[in-house]
Design a protein around this motif. Sequence first.
Motif, PDB file in Angstrom:
ATOM      1  N   ALA A 156       0.840  -1.207   0.000  1.00  0.00           N
ATOM      2  CA  ALA A 156       0.000   0.000   0.000  1.00  0.00           C
ATOM      3  C   ALA A 156       0.871   1.252   0.000  1.00  0.00           C
ATOM      4  N   LEU A 157       1.885   1.278   0.848  1.00  0.00           N
ATOM      5  CA  LEU A 157       2.745   2.470   0.925  1.00  0.00           C
ATOM      6  C   LEU A 157       3.516   2.676  -0.379  1.00  0.00           C
ATOM      7  N   ALA A 158       3.988   1.558  -0.969  1.00  0.00           N
ATOM      8  CA  ALA A 158       4.729   1.675  -2.232  1.00  0.00           C
ATOM      9  C   ALA A 158       3.825   2.260  -3.316  1.00  0.00           C
ATOM     10  N   THR A 159       2.565   1.791  -3.364  1.00  0.00           N
ATOM     11  CA  THR A 159       1.638   2.292  -4.399  1.00  0.00           C
ATOM     12  C   THR A 159       1.329   3.774  -4.183  1.00  0.00           C
ATOM     13  N   LEU A 160       1.115   4.148  -2.913  1.00  0.00           N
ATOM     14  CA  LEU A 160       0.821   5.564  -2.630  1.00  0.00           C
ATOM     15  C   LEU A 160       2.024   6.442  -2.985  1.00  0.00           C
ATOM     16  N   ARG A 161       3.225   5.922  -2.723  1.00  0.00           N
ATOM     17  CA  ARG A 161       4.436   6.693  -3.048  1.00  0.00           C
ATOM     18  C   ARG A 161       4.574   6.858  -4.566  1.00  0.00           C
ATOM     19  N   LEU A 162       4.304   5.766  -5.301  1.00  0.00           N
ATOM     20  CA  LEU A 162       4.367   5.870  -6.770  1.00  0.00           C
ATOM     21  C   LEU A 162       3.343   6.886  -7.267  1.00  0.00           C
ATOM     22  N   GLN A 163       2.151   6.825  -6.681  1.00  0.00           N
ATOM     23  CA  GLN A 163       1.108   7.770  -7.124  1.00  0.00           C
ATOM     24  C   GLN A 163       1.546   9.213  -6.875  1.00  0.00           C
ATOM     25  N   ALA A 215      -8.350   2.651  -2.228  1.00  0.00           N
ATOM     26  CA  ALA A 215      -8.064   1.240  -1.904  1.00  0.00           C
ATOM     27  C   ALA A 215      -6.818   1.130  -1.036  1.00  0.00           C
ATOM     28  N   MET A 216      -5.785   1.874  -1.386  1.00  0.00           N
ATOM     29  CA  MET A 216      -4.529   1.769  -0.635  1.00  0.00           C
ATOM     30  C   MET A 216      -4.668   2.393   0.757  1.00  0.00           C
ATOM     31  N   LEU A 217      -5.417   3.477   0.869  1.00  0.00           N
ATOM     32  CA  LEU A 217      -5.646   4.071   2.195  1.00  0.00           C
ATOM     33  C   LEU A 217      -6.490   3.124   3.047  1.00  0.00           C
ATOM     34  N   ALA A 218      -7.444   2.448   2.426  1.00  0.00           N
ATOM     35  CA  ALA A 218      -8.258   1.473   3.166  1.00  0.00           C
ATOM     36  C   ALA A 218      -7.382   0.313   3.646  1.00  0.00           C
ATOM     37  N   LEU A 219      -6.407  -0.068   2.824  1.00  0.00           N
ATOM     38  CA  LEU A 219      -5.499  -1.148   3.228  1.00  0.00           C
ATOM     39  C   LEU A 219      -4.685  -0.720   4.452  1.00  0.00           C
ATOM     40  N   LEU A 220      -4.246   0.531   4.457  1.00  0.00           N
ATOM     41  CA  LEU A 220      -3.530   1.034   5.641  1.00  0.00           C
ATOM     42  C   LEU A 220      -4.475   1.084   6.844  1.00  0.00           C
ATOM     43  N   VAL A 245     -16.162  -7.451  11.705  1.00  0.00           N
ATOM     44  CA  VAL A 245     -17.043  -6.916  10.648  1.00  0.00           C
ATOM     45  C   VAL A 245     -16.428  -5.636  10.073  1.00  0.00           C
ATOM     46  N   TRP A 246     -15.928  -4.793  10.967  1.00  0.00           N
ATOM     47  CA  TRP A 246     -15.279  -3.535  10.558  1.00  0.00           C
ATOM     48  C   TRP A 246     -14.103  -3.829   9.615  1.00  0.00           C
ATOM     49  N   ILE A 247     -13.247  -4.782  10.024  1.00  0.00           N
ATOM     50  CA  ILE A 247     -12.071  -5.118   9.204  1.00  0.00           C
ATOM     51  C   ILE A 247     -12.512  -5.729   7.867  1.00  0.00           C
ATOM     52  N   GLY A 248     -13.520  -6.589   7.920  1.00  0.00           N
ATOM     53  CA  GLY A 248     -14.022  -7.211   6.689  1.00  0.00           C
ATOM     54  C   GLY A 248     -14.555  -6.172   5.711  1.00  0.00           C
ATOM     55  N   LEU A 249     -15.296  -5.194   6.221  1.00  0.00           N
ATOM     56  CA  LEU A 249     -15.844  -4.149   5.334  1.00  0.00           C
ATOM     57  C   LEU A 249     -14.728  -3.300   4.735  1.00  0.00           C
ATOM     58  N   LEU A 250     -13.757  -2.959   5.600  1.00  0.00           N
ATOM     59  CA  LEU A 250     -12.633  -2.155   5.095  1.00  0.00           C
ATOM     60  C   LEU A 250     -11.883  -2.906   3.997  1.00  0.00           C
ATOM     61  N   ALA A 251     -11.653  -4.219   4.230  1.00  0.00           N
ATOM     62  CA  ALA A 251     -10.870  -5.003   3.268  1.00  0.00           C
ATOM     63  C   ALA A 251     -11.655  -5.237   1.980  1.00  0.00           C
ATOM     64  N   ILE A 252     -12.894  -5.723   2.132  1.00  0.00           N
ATOM     65  CA  ILE A 252     -13.637  -6.137   0.922  1.00  0.00           C
ATOM     66  C   ILE A 252     -14.152  -4.924   0.141  1.00  0.00           C
ATOM     67  N   PHE A 270     -10.800  -3.911  -1.992  1.00  0.00           N
ATOM     68  CA  PHE A 270     -10.942  -4.645  -3.255  1.00  0.00           C
ATOM     69  C   PHE A 270     -12.043  -4.089  -4.166  1.00  0.00           C
ATOM     70  N   VAL A 271     -13.208  -3.771  -3.603  1.00  0.00           N
ATOM     71  CA  VAL A 271     -14.251  -3.211  -4.487  1.00  0.00           C
ATOM     72  C   VAL A 271     -13.763  -1.881  -5.066  1.00  0.00           C
ATOM     73  N   SER A 272     -13.061  -1.085  -4.249  1.00  0.00           N
ATOM     74  CA  SER A 272     -12.547   0.205  -4.764  1.00  0.00           C
ATOM     75  C   SER A 272     -11.549  -0.022  -5.896  1.00  0.00           C
ATOM     76  N   ALA A 273     -10.562  -0.897  -5.645  1.00  0.00           N
ATOM     77  CA  ALA A 273      -9.519  -1.114  -6.665  1.00  0.00           C
ATOM     78  C   ALA A 273     -10.116  -1.679  -7.952  1.00  0.00           C
ATOM     79  N   ILE A 274     -11.028  -2.641  -7.804  1.00  0.00           N
ATOM     80  CA  ILE A 274     -11.632  -3.264  -8.994  1.00  0.00           C
ATOM     81  C   ILE A 274     -12.463  -2.235  -9.761  1.00  0.00           C
ATOM     82  N   ASN A 275     -13.237  -1.455  -9.009  1.00  0.00           N
ATOM     83  CA  ASN A 275     -14.056  -0.416  -9.635  1.00  0.00           C
ATOM     84  C   ASN A 275     -13.173   0.530 -10.462  1.00  0.00           C
TER      85      ASN A 275
END
Lengths: 428, 77
Positions: A262-269, A287-292, A315-322, A326-331
């Motif tokens: 996540a940090l590497a992707t944010l740095r590249l961005q 997506a990357m901020l949600a991963l953090l 439930v909180w962690i599951g919502l953040l992850a899924i 993932f839904v954010s990145a795929i979208n």
Amino acid sequence: MHPDLSFDQAPPIDVPFRFFLTAPLFGIAAGLLLAIVGGEMFASRWMPSALAGTHLLVLGFMLQTMCGALLQFLPVAAGANVWRPRLVAGVVHPLLIVSAVLLVTAFLGQQPGFFMAAAHGLALALGFFAIVTGIALLRTPARGATVMALRLALVALVATVSLGIVLATGLARGSELPLLALTDLHAAWGLGGWALILLAGVSYYVVPMFQLTPAYPAWLARSFPFALIAVLLGWSLLFDPQVPTRQQVAFIGGVVLSGVFALATLRLQSRRRRKVRDATFLFFRTAMLALLAVIVSVLVITWLPALQGEPRGAVWIGLLAIVGVFVSAINGMLYKIVPFLNWLHLQNLCGMRMMPPTMHQMIPEKRMLGQFRLHLAALAFLLAAVFWPLLARLAGLLFAASCAWLGYNLLGAVGVYRDFKTRIRVAA
Amino acid sequence: MTAASPATRVIDGREMQPPEPLERTLEALDTLPRGEELRLLLYCHPLPLFNILRNHGYVWQEEIFEDGTHEIRIRHG
């Protein structure tokens, strides 16, 4: 530097599109389920409705798009030619739909027969998919971090599905197995193995290409998938439900490791050559901020004794992850892949006689940004509903609306493709 | 494939999102006079473009520089 792409072996456009266009329907169903069930769904991740909603998203939304994207991505970006892609899609796509619906029905109605039917369907669909794509990935002459990541992701998919079948069979027939601990392992292989490694492997290509960033550091691109697989293998080989500390250490290790990506992707961005803030960029950053946020949440829950027994934490962690990751990145990826594929296929059809519509004409940026804002609102309400259950129905409706808008935008792009294809035929 | 001609038009596609460089190149080729050259700068080896060029009778020359830039010089065949 961008990687090279070859479109000589690209599958027919309907192969990936049938998966992409189905995914939003499952997202809508997940949102509507929450709107119907309400806050009770978030009381614990073991609620039947929570398990049903989770699988609507992971099987219906995530797996659909990932299978479709892989059938497109393998020949084009990894030089791995898939055997008869239209036939593969024709078998895998409907089987995935039926199996997902059966599994969700099984959770909601506690129907043993449906669990077994779903297990058989998924075994058939994903076994076939894994064999065909696995052979393509073994035979490709291409080397590099992406190909290796895709191979490891496929191994993780097989592990996820195998554990899922054990769980479904256990639920259908009753079992002495430690189903709760096995569920953690199943989720870890699915989200931390298959989904995250696939996301990383695809990101190595599409982030530099579409977001105009420098390339991922070579050491990171090569080692990240191996490190994740090593953690998952360690967890599996030392699996003992009587010693939960081992699982906790593996879980925290894997989650912290994912933070590097996540940090590497944010740095590249932040170092992108042209400061474009389009919908794909914003979805990816979300997506990357949600991963953090997942990492911070896991660490907080682990170190605060008062939160450890709180079922809503998972439930909180599951919502953040899924939804968050993932839904954010795929979208975001769909908003580049669908117009890009449209353009390339149309370009191939019309040669230099006509100029296909531009990417922005396929899906107007304003519509994508509007849907991004709705997605963010849905995510915020979903997370808030974990602690304020009264918000759950509204959160469900917002999420369903966001997925419907995504589907509408994708269908619009398909409409542009069809119209232009007709114009090419008429002109010829 | 020949050396550079005196009259050269340049498309710097290194900071463009795909498929914009390809779109601009095809537009420029549409009006490229015989004897003139189109110079395209990219960070990749544009296989889809090469297929189109081959099918429509263009010739090209590619050179890769140390910073990863691919310079593609295109002219009528």
